[in-house]
Scaffold this motif. Structure first.
Motif, PDB file in Angstrom:
ATOM      1  N   ILE A  19       0.848  -1.178   0.000  1.00 43.84           N
ATOM      2  CA  ILE A  19       0.000   0.000   0.000  1.00 43.84           C
ATOM      3  C   ILE A  19       0.886   1.231   0.000  1.00 43.84           C
ATOM      4  CG2 ILE A  19      -0.185   0.141   2.524  1.00 43.84           C
ATOM      5  CD1 ILE A  19      -3.117   1.004   2.125  1.00 43.84           C
ATOM      6  N   GLY A  20       0.412   2.308  -0.651  1.00 42.31           N
ATOM      7  CA  GLY A  20       1.151   3.553  -0.689  1.00 42.31           C
ATOM      8  C   GLY A  20       1.726   3.839  -2.065  1.00 42.31           C
ATOM      9  N   LYS A  21       2.050   5.116  -2.290  1.00 43.13           N
ATOM     10  CA  LYS A  21       2.617   5.546  -3.565  1.00 43.13           C
ATOM     11  C   LYS A  21       4.038   6.074  -3.409  1.00 43.13           C
ATOM     12  CE  LYS A  21      -1.726   6.615  -5.915  1.00 43.13           C
ATOM     13  NZ  LYS A  21      -2.493   7.643  -6.650  1.00 43.13           N
ATOM     14  N   SER A  22       4.245   6.998  -2.496  1.00 41.77           N
ATOM     15  CA  SER A  22       5.576   7.547  -2.265  1.00 41.77           C
ATOM     16  C   SER A  22       6.278   6.808  -1.128  1.00 41.77           C
ATOM     17  CB  SER A  22       5.481   9.040  -1.936  1.00 41.77           C
ATOM     18  OG  SER A  22       6.767   9.604  -1.765  1.00 41.77           O
ATOM     19  N   ILE A  23       5.537   6.569  -0.059  1.00 36.26           N
ATOM     20  CA  ILE A  23       6.013   5.731   1.046  1.00 36.26           C
ATOM     21  C   ILE A  23       5.134   4.481   1.057  1.00 36.26           C
ATOM     22  CG2 ILE A  23       6.274   5.537   3.552  1.00 36.26           C
ATOM     23  CD1 ILE A  23       6.824   8.536   3.612  1.00 36.26           C
ATOM     24  N   THR A  24       5.730   3.334   0.875  1.00 41.28           N
ATOM     25  CA  THR A  24       4.961   2.100   0.726  1.00 41.28           C
ATOM     26  C   THR A  24       5.235   1.128   1.861  1.00 41.28           C
ATOM     27  OG1 THR A  24       6.661   0.985  -0.610  1.00 41.28           O
ATOM     28  CG2 THR A  24       5.033   2.319  -1.785  1.00 41.28           C
ATOM     29  N   LEU A  25       4.207   0.363   2.183  1.00 41.24           N
ATOM     30  CA  LEU A  25       4.322  -0.730   3.149  1.00 41.24           C
ATOM     31  C   LEU A  25       4.026  -2.035   2.428  1.00 41.24           C
ATOM     32  CD1 LEU A  25       4.501  -1.919   6.067  1.00 41.24           C
ATOM     33  CD2 LEU A  25       2.020  -1.569   6.196  1.00 41.24           C
ATOM     34  N   THR A  26       4.910  -3.011   2.580  1.00 39.14           N
ATOM     35  CA  THR A  26       4.696  -4.348   2.033  1.00 39.14           C
ATOM     36  C   THR A  26       4.750  -5.351   3.166  1.00 39.14           C
ATOM     37  OG1 THR A  26       5.690  -3.746  -0.089  1.00 39.14           O
ATOM     38  CG2 THR A  26       5.519  -6.092   0.409  1.00 39.14           C
ATOM     39  N   LEU A  27       3.767  -6.260   3.200  1.00 37.24           N
ATOM     40  CA  LEU A  27       3.674  -7.264   4.253  1.00 37.24           C
ATOM     41  C   LEU A  27       3.855  -8.663   3.676  1.00 37.24           C
ATOM     42  CD1 LEU A  27       0.501  -5.939   6.122  1.00 37.24           C
ATOM     43  CD2 LEU A  27       2.882  -5.640   6.830  1.00 37.24           C
ATOM     44  N   SER A  28       4.484  -9.538   4.453  1.00 40.48           N
ATOM     45  CA  SER A  28       4.556 -10.954   4.090  1.00 40.48           C
ATOM     46  C   SER A  28       4.562 -11.790   5.354  1.00 40.48           C
ATOM     47  CB  SER A  28       5.808 -11.250   3.251  1.00 40.48           C
ATOM     48  OG  SER A  28       6.984 -11.074   4.016  1.00 40.48           O
ATOM     49  N   GLY A  29       4.293 -13.090   5.183  1.00 39.25           N
ATOM     50  CA  GLY A  29       4.275 -14.006   6.310  1.00 39.25           C
ATOM     51  C   GLY A  29       2.923 -14.660   6.481  1.00 39.25           C
ATOM     52  N   GLU A  30       2.894 -15.665   7.353  1.00 40.13           N
ATOM     53  CA  GLU A  30       1.663 -16.393   7.669  1.00 40.13           C
ATOM     54  C   GLU A  30       1.553 -16.566   9.183  1.00 40.13           C
ATOM     55  OE1 GLU A  30       2.964 -16.836   3.780  1.00 40.13           O
ATOM     56  OE2 GLU A  30       3.954 -17.912   5.429  1.00 40.13           O
ATOM     57  N   SER A  31       0.349 -16.847   9.626  1.00 39.90           N
ATOM     58  CA  SER A  31       0.089 -16.978  11.056  1.00 39.90           C
ATOM     59  C   SER A  31       1.010 -17.993  11.719  1.00 39.90           C
ATOM     60  CB  SER A  31      -1.369 -17.376  11.280  1.00 39.90           C
ATOM     61  OG  SER A  31      -1.632 -17.561  12.656  1.00 39.90           O
ATOM     62  N   HIS A  32       1.214 -19.141  11.061  1.00 35.70           N
ATOM     63  CA  HIS A  32       2.038 -20.195  11.646  1.00 35.70           C
ATOM     64  C   HIS A  32       3.324 -20.411  10.855  1.00 35.70           C
ATOM     65  CE1 HIS A  32      -1.237 -22.246  14.289  1.00 35.70           C
ATOM     66  NE2 HIS A  32      -1.399 -20.943  14.214  1.00 35.70           N
ATOM     67  N   GLY A  33       3.684 -19.444  10.016  1.00 32.61           N
ATOM     68  CA  GLY A  33       4.953 -19.511   9.302  1.00 32.61           C
ATOM     69  C   GLY A  33       6.100 -19.115  10.201  1.00 32.61           C
ATOM     70  N   GLU A  34       7.294 -19.008   9.620  1.00 32.27           N
ATOM     71  CA  GLU A  34       8.483 -18.736  10.424  1.00 32.27           C
ATOM     72  C   GLU A  34       8.464 -17.340  11.022  1.00 32.27           C
ATOM     73  OE1 GLU A  34      13.372 -18.689   9.980  1.00 32.27           O
ATOM     74  OE2 GLU A  34      12.123 -19.554   8.404  1.00 32.27           O
ATOM     75  N   MET A  35       7.998 -16.355  10.251  1.00 34.40           N
ATOM     76  CA  MET A  35       8.016 -14.989  10.751  1.00 34.40           C
ATOM     77  C   MET A  35       7.112 -14.103   9.922  1.00 34.40           C
ATOM     78  SD  MET A  35      11.799 -13.674   9.557  1.00 34.40           S
ATOM     79  CE  MET A  35      12.555 -15.016  10.501  1.00 34.40           C
ATOM     80  N   ILE A  36       6.837 -12.913  10.474  1.00 29.75           N
ATOM     81  CA  ILE A  36       6.138 -11.849   9.779  1.00 29.75           C
ATOM     82  C   ILE A  36       7.179 -10.842   9.309  1.00 29.75           C
ATOM     83  CG2 ILE A  36       4.340 -10.085   9.946  1.00 29.75           C
ATOM     84  CD1 ILE A  36       3.400 -13.005  10.392  1.00 29.75           C
ATOM     85  N   CYS A  37       6.990 -10.300   8.111  1.00 22.89           N
ATOM     86  CA  CYS A  37       7.939  -9.337   7.573  1.00 22.89           C
ATOM     87  C   CYS A  37       7.183  -8.093   7.118  1.00 22.89           C
ATOM     88  CB  CYS A  37       8.711  -9.938   6.404  1.00 22.89           C
ATOM     89  SG  CYS A  37       9.828  -8.773   5.571  1.00 22.89           S
ATOM     90  N   ALA A  38       7.709  -6.922   7.469  1.00 32.05           N
ATOM     91  CA  ALA A  38       7.170  -5.650   7.001  1.00 32.05           C
ATOM     92  C   ALA A  38       8.310  -4.841   6.401  1.00 32.05           C
ATOM     93  CB  ALA A  38       6.524  -4.877   8.154  1.00 32.05           C
ATOM     94  N   VAL A  39       8.078  -4.316   5.199  1.00 33.80           N
ATOM     95  CA  VAL A  39       9.069  -3.465   4.536  1.00 33.80           C
ATOM     96  C   VAL A  39       8.449  -2.097   4.315  1.00 33.80           C
ATOM     97  CG1 VAL A  39      10.543  -3.123   2.520  1.00 33.80           C
ATOM     98  CG2 VAL A  39      10.138  -5.441   3.389  1.00 33.80           C
ATOM     99  N   LEU A  40       9.039  -1.084   4.922  1.00 30.04           N
ATOM    100  CA  LEU A  40       8.583   0.301   4.776  1.00 30.04           C
ATOM    101  C   LEU A  40       9.595   1.009   3.886  1.00 30.04           C
ATOM    102  CD1 LEU A  40       6.261   2.070   5.799  1.00 30.04           C
ATOM    103  CD2 LEU A  40       7.711   2.748   7.709  1.00 30.04           C
ATOM    104  N   ASP A  41       9.167   1.321   2.666  1.00 30.88           N
ATOM    105  CA  ASP A  41      10.077   1.878   1.661  1.00 30.88           C
ATOM    106  C   ASP A  41       9.671   3.312   1.332  1.00 30.88           C
ATOM    107  OD1 ASP A  41      12.050   2.093  -0.204  1.00 30.88           O
ATOM    108  OD2 ASP A  41      11.104   0.805  -1.699  1.00 30.88           O
ATOM    109  N   GLY A  42      10.650   4.166   1.132  1.00 24.49           N
ATOM    110  CA  GLY A  42      10.385   5.549   0.758  1.00 24.49           C
ATOM    111  C   GLY A  42      10.607   6.544   1.872  1.00 24.49           C
ATOM    112  N   LEU A  43      10.872   6.058   3.090  1.00 25.59           N
ATOM    113  CA  LEU A  43      11.154   6.985   4.182  1.00 25.59           C
ATOM    114  C   LEU A  43      12.447   7.748   3.894  1.00 25.59           C
ATOM    115  CD1 LEU A  43      10.411   4.984   7.464  1.00 25.59           C
ATOM    116  CD2 LEU A  43       9.079   6.869   6.506  1.00 25.59           C
TER     117      LEU A  43
END
Length: 371
Positions: A5-29
């Motif tokens: 989500i986002g155009k200039s500053i974007t957030l990307t999410l990955s992961g699953e409830s019972h997967g190894e981990m949750i990942c968040a990438v905040l790009d554009g800051l």
């Protein structure tokens, strides 16, 4: 699958409830934004389950920031945050493998991804993914505060009990952000907790309504038509699975009055142009008007309940019954408040970057929003 989500500053999410981990990438800051890891941890703790009113699955959320931050400041590169999953009980979902839980994403995920989806705990559709939103949102909240923009979310209604609406915005925002159970009226909060506990003992769940307020946002942030401030915030809110309605200011209350009753007259206060009421929730023509931005979200009852419900066996295509076992919240409404505030902050950072440029949020740049 769309996960950004986002155009200039974007957030990307990955992961699953019972997967190894949750990942968040905040790009554009921009480079030079302070990163307070203690604050990130504190924000994650607000999302963490607490007590008998919520799920027994408690994750430590020992996050790691693995890129984009150096010596406590953003570098301008994408900020990547990893949050391990350690408290998983995947066996709880073995019996539900082909039983579509009512009001969950099980059926549509099975159809959309041809049975290859990770079904454990809801997989990528799980509320567990919102941990990434909260961690990334902590950076956005601090960046906004450096520009005098503050926000908070509280439980407005739950179990038939009403909290006070926002009135004294600065004091109430500060107070709410320090509370474990975010309500303005603590007596109302106590009654809500009793209602949630009662629903849980009965194998059921509760929904409710939450309210968010933003102060310090100058007039002119947003766009007309398709990138309006309401539209961008609403788009973000509806990405949260438990949110089923959004209204700004009076919202549907506008259907019950006249223009002379509900218009927000302009006036001058201390040399500043303001409105004498705020029925429009701080937004006109898709843009902020300088008044507090106020919106409400409807939160549905937690779908996973231990009462017997009707469903369909996805293998046989025949009607079936199920009782959802495992660890679930009788109400997600307290925990969703910090998710809503965090995602709102990310949206605001993106819209401010589009309006003034990415460097607007950098602590190394001094600007007043008019350059």
């Amino acid at each position: 699958m769309s996960n950004s989500i986002g155009k200039s500053i974007t957030l990307t999410l990955s992961g699953e409830s019972h997967g190894e981990m949750i990942c968040a990438v905040l790009d554009g800051l921009a480079a030079g934004i302070p990163v307070d890891e203690a604050f990130v941890a504190a924000q994650l703790s607000k999302r963490r389950p607490s007590g008998i009113t919520e799920t027994a699955r408690v994750e430590p959320d020992d996050f790691r920031i693995v890129s984009g931050v150096f010596n406590g400041m953003t570098t301008g590169a994408p900020v990547t945050i990893l949050i391990p999953n350690v408290n998983v009980k995947s066996a709880d979902y073995d019996e539900l493998r082909f039983l579509a839980r009512p009001s969950h994403a099980d059926f549509v995920a099975h159809v959309r991804y041809a049975g290859f989806e990770d079904y454990r705990g809801g997989g990528h559709f799980s509320g567990r993914i919102t941990a990434g939103i909260v961690a990334a949102g902590a950076l956005a909240i601090k960046a906004l505060e450096s520009r005098g923009i503050r926000l908070a979310t509280h439980i407005l209604r739950c179990g038939g009990v009403d909290d006070s609406a926002f009135a004294d915005f600065p004091a109430e925002i500060e107070s709410l952000n320090a509370k474990a159970f975010p309500v303005i009226d603590d007596a109302a909060g106590k009654k809500m907790i009793e209602k949630i506990e009662a629903a849980g003992r009965n194998g059921d769940s509760l929904g409710g309504k939450i309210q968010t307020a933003i102060i310090g946002l100058d007039a002119g942030v947003g766009e007309p038509w398709f990138d309006s401030l309401e539209g961008c915030i609403s788009n973000a809110m509806f990405s949260i699975g438990g949110i089923k309605g959004v209204e700004f200011g009076l919202g549907f209350g506008f259907a019950e009055g006249t223009g002379s009753e509900l218009n927000d007259p302009w006036t001058v206060d201390g040399g500043k142009i303001v409105t004498s009421s705020n029925n429009n929730g701080g937004i006109n023509g898709g843009m902020s008007n300088g008044m507090p931005v106020v919106f409400n979200c409807a939160v549905k009852p937690t779908p996973s309940i231990s009462k017997e419900q009707d469903t369909v066996d996805l293998l046989s295509g025949q009607p079936a019954k199920l009782c959802v076992k495992g660890r679930h919240d009788p109400a997600i409404i307290r925990r969703i408040c910090i998710v809503v505030s965090s995602l709102t902050a990310i949206v605001l950072c993106d819209m401010l970057a589009l309006r003034y440029g990415r460097d607007f949020l950098s602590a190394t740049r001094q600007c007043d929003g008019n350059d």
